[in-house]
Design a protein around this motif. Structure first.
Motif, PDB file in Angstrom:
ATOM      1  N   ALA A  34       0.840  -1.201   0.000  1.00 22.79           N
ATOM      2  CA  ALA A  34       0.000   0.000   0.000  1.00 22.79           C
ATOM      3  C   ALA A  34       0.874   1.250   0.000  1.00 22.79           C
ATOM      4  O   ALA A  34       0.557   2.245  -0.655  1.00 22.79           O
ATOM      5  CB  ALA A  34      -0.918  -0.001   1.219  1.00 22.79           C
ATOM      6  N   PHE A  35       2.009   1.199   0.739  1.00 29.28           N
ATOM      7  CA  PHE A  35       2.884   2.362   0.845  1.00 29.28           C
ATOM      8  C   PHE A  35       3.516   2.688  -0.505  1.00 29.28           C
ATOM      9  O   PHE A  35       3.541   3.841  -0.937  1.00 29.28           O
ATOM     10  CB  PHE A  35       3.952   2.114   1.909  1.00 29.28           C
ATOM     11  CG  PHE A  35       4.843   3.295   2.137  1.00 29.28           C
ATOM     12  CD1 PHE A  35       4.368   4.410   2.798  1.00 29.28           C
ATOM     13  CD2 PHE A  35       6.136   3.309   1.651  1.00 29.28           C
ATOM     14  CE1 PHE A  35       5.180   5.513   2.990  1.00 29.28           C
ATOM     15  CE2 PHE A  35       6.958   4.405   1.838  1.00 29.28           C
ATOM     16  CZ  PHE A  35       6.473   5.509   2.510  1.00 29.28           C
ATOM     17  N   VAL A  36       4.003   1.661  -1.187  1.00 28.91           N
ATOM     18  CA  VAL A  36       4.656   1.880  -2.474  1.00 28.91           C
ATOM     19  C   VAL A  36       3.677   2.481  -3.474  1.00 28.91           C
ATOM     20  O   VAL A  36       3.972   3.476  -4.150  1.00 28.91           O
ATOM     21  CB  VAL A  36       5.245   0.548  -3.011  1.00 28.91           C
ATOM     22  CG1 VAL A  36       5.698   0.708  -4.453  1.00 28.91           C
ATOM     23  CG2 VAL A  36       6.392   0.098  -2.134  1.00 28.91           C
ATOM     24  N   VAL A  37       2.455   1.905  -3.535  1.00 30.14           N
ATOM     25  CA  VAL A  37       1.446   2.422  -4.466  1.00 30.14           C
ATOM     26  C   VAL A  37       1.116   3.870  -4.126  1.00 30.14           C
ATOM     27  O   VAL A  37       1.003   4.725  -5.011  1.00 30.14           O
ATOM     28  CB  VAL A  37       0.173   1.547  -4.410  1.00 30.14           C
ATOM     29  CG1 VAL A  37      -0.931   2.168  -5.239  1.00 30.14           C
ATOM     30  CG2 VAL A  37       0.475   0.152  -4.908  1.00 30.14           C
ATOM     31  N   MET A  38       1.010   4.196  -2.816  1.00 28.38           N
ATOM     32  CA  MET A  38       0.667   5.549  -2.408  1.00 28.38           C
ATOM     33  C   MET A  38       1.740   6.540  -2.852  1.00 28.38           C
ATOM     34  O   MET A  38       1.418   7.612  -3.390  1.00 28.38           O
ATOM     35  CB  MET A  38       0.483   5.621  -0.894  1.00 28.38           C
ATOM     36  CG  MET A  38      -0.001   6.978  -0.427  1.00 28.38           C
ATOM     37  SD  MET A  38       0.076   7.179   1.349  1.00 28.38           S
ATOM     38  CE  MET A  38       1.806   7.557   1.581  1.00 28.38           C
ATOM     39  N   VAL A  40       3.833   6.328  -5.304  1.00 25.04           N
ATOM     40  CA  VAL A  40       3.781   6.491  -6.755  1.00 25.04           C
ATOM     41  C   VAL A  40       2.637   7.427  -7.139  1.00 25.04           C
ATOM     42  O   VAL A  40       2.812   8.366  -7.928  1.00 25.04           O
ATOM     43  CB  VAL A  40       3.609   5.108  -7.438  1.00 25.04           C
ATOM     44  CG1 VAL A  40       3.300   5.289  -8.918  1.00 25.04           C
ATOM     45  CG2 VAL A  40       4.855   4.263  -7.238  1.00 25.04           C
ATOM     46  N   VAL A  41       1.445   7.209  -6.550  1.00 27.79           N
ATOM     47  CA  VAL A  41       0.269   8.005  -6.908  1.00 27.79           C
ATOM     48  C   VAL A  41       0.450   9.465  -6.491  1.00 27.79           C
ATOM     49  O   VAL A  41       0.181  10.389  -7.267  1.00 27.79           O
ATOM     50  CB  VAL A  41      -1.002   7.396  -6.260  1.00 27.79           C
ATOM     51  CG1 VAL A  41      -2.167   8.367  -6.334  1.00 27.79           C
ATOM     52  CG2 VAL A  41      -1.371   6.097  -6.953  1.00 27.79           C
ATOM     53  N   VAL A  42       0.933   9.690  -5.254  1.00 30.84           N
ATOM     54  CA  VAL A  42       1.120  11.063  -4.772  1.00 30.84           C
ATOM     55  C   VAL A  42       2.105  11.808  -5.667  1.00 30.84           C
ATOM     56  O   VAL A  42       1.856  12.943  -6.091  1.00 30.84           O
ATOM     57  CB  VAL A  42       1.610  11.061  -3.304  1.00 30.84           C
ATOM     58  CG1 VAL A  42       2.073  12.450  -2.901  1.00 30.84           C
ATOM     59  CG2 VAL A  42       0.511  10.595  -2.371  1.00 30.84           C
ATOM     60  N   GLY A 334      -8.520   7.875  -2.414  1.00 30.12           N
ATOM     61  CA  GLY A 334      -9.129   9.197  -2.391  1.00 30.12           C
ATOM     62  C   GLY A 334      -8.459  10.144  -3.368  1.00 30.12           C
ATOM     63  O   GLY A 334      -9.116  10.935  -4.046  1.00 30.12           O
ATOM     64  N   LEU A 335      -7.128  10.055  -3.461  1.00 23.99           N
ATOM     65  CA  LEU A 335      -6.404  10.916  -4.393  1.00 23.99           C
ATOM     66  C   LEU A 335      -6.793  10.595  -5.826  1.00 23.99           C
ATOM     67  O   LEU A 335      -7.055  11.492  -6.632  1.00 23.99           O
ATOM     68  CB  LEU A 335      -4.894  10.731  -4.221  1.00 23.99           C
ATOM     69  CG  LEU A 335      -4.220  11.601  -3.179  1.00 23.99           C
ATOM     70  CD1 LEU A 335      -2.738  11.315  -3.151  1.00 23.99           C
ATOM     71  CD2 LEU A 335      -4.466  13.068  -3.467  1.00 23.99           C
ATOM     72  N   LEU A 359      -6.218  -0.586  -8.213  1.00 21.26           N
ATOM     73  CA  LEU A 359      -6.717  -1.703  -7.418  1.00 21.26           C
ATOM     74  C   LEU A 359      -5.983  -2.989  -7.789  1.00 21.26           C
ATOM     75  O   LEU A 359      -5.466  -3.706  -6.926  1.00 21.26           O
ATOM     76  CB  LEU A 359      -8.221  -1.847  -7.645  1.00 21.26           C
ATOM     77  CG  LEU A 359      -8.954  -2.895  -6.827  1.00 21.26           C
ATOM     78  CD1 LEU A 359      -8.760  -2.630  -5.355  1.00 21.26           C
ATOM     79  CD2 LEU A 359     -10.438  -2.879  -7.162  1.00 21.26           C
ATOM     80  N   LEU A 360      -5.890  -3.246  -9.104  1.00 22.15           N
ATOM     81  CA  LEU A 360      -5.258  -4.478  -9.555  1.00 22.15           C
ATOM     82  C   LEU A 360      -3.766  -4.473  -9.220  1.00 22.15           C
ATOM     83  O   LEU A 360      -3.212  -5.471  -8.732  1.00 22.15           O
ATOM     84  CB  LEU A 360      -5.475  -4.622 -11.069  1.00 22.15           C
ATOM     85  CG  LEU A 360      -5.556  -6.042 -11.602  1.00 22.15           C
ATOM     86  CD1 LEU A 360      -6.602  -6.828 -10.856  1.00 22.15           C
ATOM     87  CD2 LEU A 360      -5.881  -6.020 -13.086  1.00 22.15           C
ATOM     88  N   ALA A 361      -3.118  -3.318  -9.445  1.00 22.17           N
ATOM     89  CA  ALA A 361      -1.682  -3.222  -9.157  1.00 22.17           C
ATOM     90  C   ALA A 361      -1.423  -3.470  -7.679  1.00 22.17           C
ATOM     91  O   ALA A 361      -0.505  -4.219  -7.310  1.00 22.17           O
ATOM     92  CB  ALA A 361      -1.163  -1.841  -9.562  1.00 22.17           C
ATOM     93  N   ALA A 362      -2.267  -2.868  -6.834  1.00 21.12           N
ATOM     94  CA  ALA A 362      -2.063  -3.020  -5.393  1.00 21.12           C
ATOM     95  C   ALA A 362      -2.273  -4.467  -4.961  1.00 21.12           C
ATOM     96  O   ALA A 362      -1.528  -4.989  -4.128  1.00 21.12           O
ATOM     97  CB  ALA A 362      -3.025  -2.103  -4.634  1.00 21.12           C
ATOM     98  N   VAL A 363      -3.262  -5.128  -5.551  1.00 18.67           N
ATOM     99  CA  VAL A 363      -3.525  -6.512  -5.163  1.00 18.67           C
ATOM    100  C   VAL A 363      -2.360  -7.410  -5.551  1.00 18.67           C
ATOM    101  O   VAL A 363      -1.932  -8.261  -4.775  1.00 18.67           O
ATOM    102  CB  VAL A 363      -4.845  -7.007  -5.798  1.00 18.67           C
ATOM    103  CG1 VAL A 363      -5.023  -8.481  -5.534  1.00 18.67           C
ATOM    104  CG2 VAL A 363      -6.009  -6.241  -5.236  1.00 18.67           C
TER     105      VAL A 363
END
Lengths: 377, 133
Positions: A34-38, A40-42, A334-335, A359-363
């Motif tokens: 979750a941290f890595v995905v966050m 990247v998105v931020v 949310g972002l 969603l898919l990437a995080a899973v």
């Protein structure tokens, strides 16, 4: 020599099992995906929006959406850890919003006189907790899948909301209520602003200036404080109390937990009530902020709550998940749901495409992490 | 009218309607007009315009207590009333006349709108809300 001795003193018996350094230990935490995905998105959104998404108003608005997702996602996560689902969250939000706004407009039921924000909230909370208890009891007593039971409550509560709107109000929305957050401290707790010092400080430091040159934003939406409070409480319960162990045990191996004296049924019923509580807080924040309610409020929120729980590393099969992961998941989700609109070059409708991809990437990422932790189970 | 139009899906969630509208307004300062396609969208859009501090011509569809208040305060320029009375009442009258009057019909289509509500007639419309408007 001396340094080596202190190391050996700090070592404990359990460290015998530890292999690798601190980085390897970090990479085994359930939140890492979750941290890595966050991150990247931020980063991507900050660059693509020229920083607009994180200026004074952008930060407030993004955190407002993140917080309201986060509140219901925590309820959904606790249930998922105990291997249950609640598909009635969205309809529960609609029902709670309808109930509060209806009481504020038409007075308390049974002719008990006009409602105040306090009485409207607590009477609504009593009803939603009772419905949560009913859902939990049906699931526990019947042995049916919570997926089916809560699916039926998804339809039931949404229908009931619409019926009440039509029968009592004559229209499916309520608008133009008095601004209760101006007159009632209790309403301000839900619909007002919080952490004003953050924006005051920002203004003192030279930022946070509006187009007229005065202070722009005066505080975050109150739901940010509610999100933090709910998350802290859930984290404390999950990681520091016996109830937390019960929740994990209920989701992991229910029969073994029951045999060891865990009140499995009570835990599940209680968690359905927690989920109803989260939905009621969500609804109260919206009702007291905008002084409106409509029959479609909370539509599809149950699936978004489950999606956030999954992005946050919670397993669909129960017994595994973390509050910190879900907090990070809510930030990501949310972002993506809000900040895409800061980028004029992208049609806002793409946000659902991004949600699906994230969603898919995080899973996939979480699956890898989980296999490493559990040794390939 | 040849102007660039940007349509955004603001969802049905009042908090998201506000934040997404604010985001779009911040991202493109050249936006000078907003058309909100529902009363709850209209109220949230007005809050977003206020938060951003943008000078925007805001117009809406449909009536609600909140929208009427915003019109009177000058935050919303006008809203378009669907005029359901004309949409629902006139067809029945015409059908009755057609059946009982040997095919009696008006000579041309009768438009049921658009019915604009702005600061000039807001009070009168509000008095008839739920009855004739």
């Amino acid at each position: 020599m001396a340094a080596q001795r202190t190391v050996s003193v700090a070592r404990r018996e359990a460290d015998r099992l530890q292999t690798g350094g601190r980085l390897a230990a970090l990479s085994r935490r359930p939140e890492v995906g979750a941290f890595v995905v966050m991150v990247v998105v931020v980063t991507a959104i900050a660059i693509a929006s020229n920083g607009q998404a994180f200026n004074a108003l952008g930060l407030k608005n993004n955190l407002s959406i993140i917080a309201q997702f986060g509140i219901i996602a925590i309820g959904a996560t606790l249930l998922m850890i105990a291997r249950e689902y609640d598909l009635s969250i969205g309809s529960m939000i609609g029902f709670a919003g309808m109930s509060m706004a209806m009481m504020l407009k038409w007075g308390l039921p049974f002719g008990l006189g006009p409602a105040t924000p306090v009485s409207a909230f607590f009477l609504t909370l009593a009803m939603t907790l009772a419905i949560g208890w009913l859902i939990g009891t049906i699931v526990v007593r019947s042995g049916l899948s919570s997926f089916i039971v809560t699916l039926s409550f998804l339809f039931f509560l949404r229908g009931l909301t619409e019926v009440c709107f039509r029968a009592i109000n004559g229209s499916t929305q309520i608008s133009g209520l008095p601004d209760f957050k101006e007159t009632s401290t209790f309403a301000y707790l839900f619909g007002g602003e919080t952490f004003g010092w953050f924006y005051d400080l920002w203004f003192l430091l030279g930022g946070n200036v509006n187009r007229a040159g005065a202070q722009w934003v005066t505080g975050f939406d109150a739901r940010l404080a509610w999100w933090i409070a709910v998350a802290l409480l859930a984290w404390l319960v999950l990681s520091r109390t016996q109830v937390g162990n019960w929740i994990y045990a209920t989701g992991d191996n229910r029969e073994a937990a029951r045999a060891n004296g865990v009140p499995v049924d009570k835990v599940r019923i209680g968690l359905f009530m927690v989920s109803a509580l989260c939905a009621t807080i969500f609804a109260a924040c919206q009702v007291f902020e905008t002084n409106t309610a409509d029959a479609a409020k909370g539509n599809l929120k149950e699936l978004e709550a489950i999606a956030i729980a999954v992005v946050g590393g919670t397993l669909m099969t129960g017994g595994y998940g973390s509050i910190l992961g879900v907090v990070l998941g809510a930030v990501t989700f949310g972002l993506v749901a809000n900040a895409v609109f800061f980028i004029p070059a992208i049609d806002g409708s793409y946000y659902r495409v991004f949600v699906g991809v994230v969603l898919l990437a995080a899973v996939f990422l979480n699956e890898r992490v989980r296999k490493r932790i559990t040794g390939g189970l | 009218m040849g102007q660039k139009l940007d349509m955004i899906d603001v969802s049905n969630d009042v908090a998201q309607i506000r934040t997404r509208t604010a985001a779009a307004l911040q991202a493109d300062p050249s936006i000078d007009a907003l058309l909100a396609t529902g009363p709850h969208v209209c109220e949230a859009a007005a809050a977003a315009v206020k938060a951003v501090g943008a000078k925007v011509h805001l117009a809406c569809f449909d009536l609600s207590q909140g929208v009427m208040k915003l019109i009177k305060e000058g935050q919303v320029a006008f809203t378009i009333d669907q005029q359901q009375r004309l949409q629902g009442y006139l067809p029945i009258v015409f059908l009755h006349l057609y059946n009982s009057g040997a095919g009696l019909l008006p000579g041309a289509d009768i438009p049921s709108g658009p019915g604009f509500v702005d600061a000039k007639n807001a009070d009168k419309v509000l008095a008839l809300a739920g009855v004739d408007r």
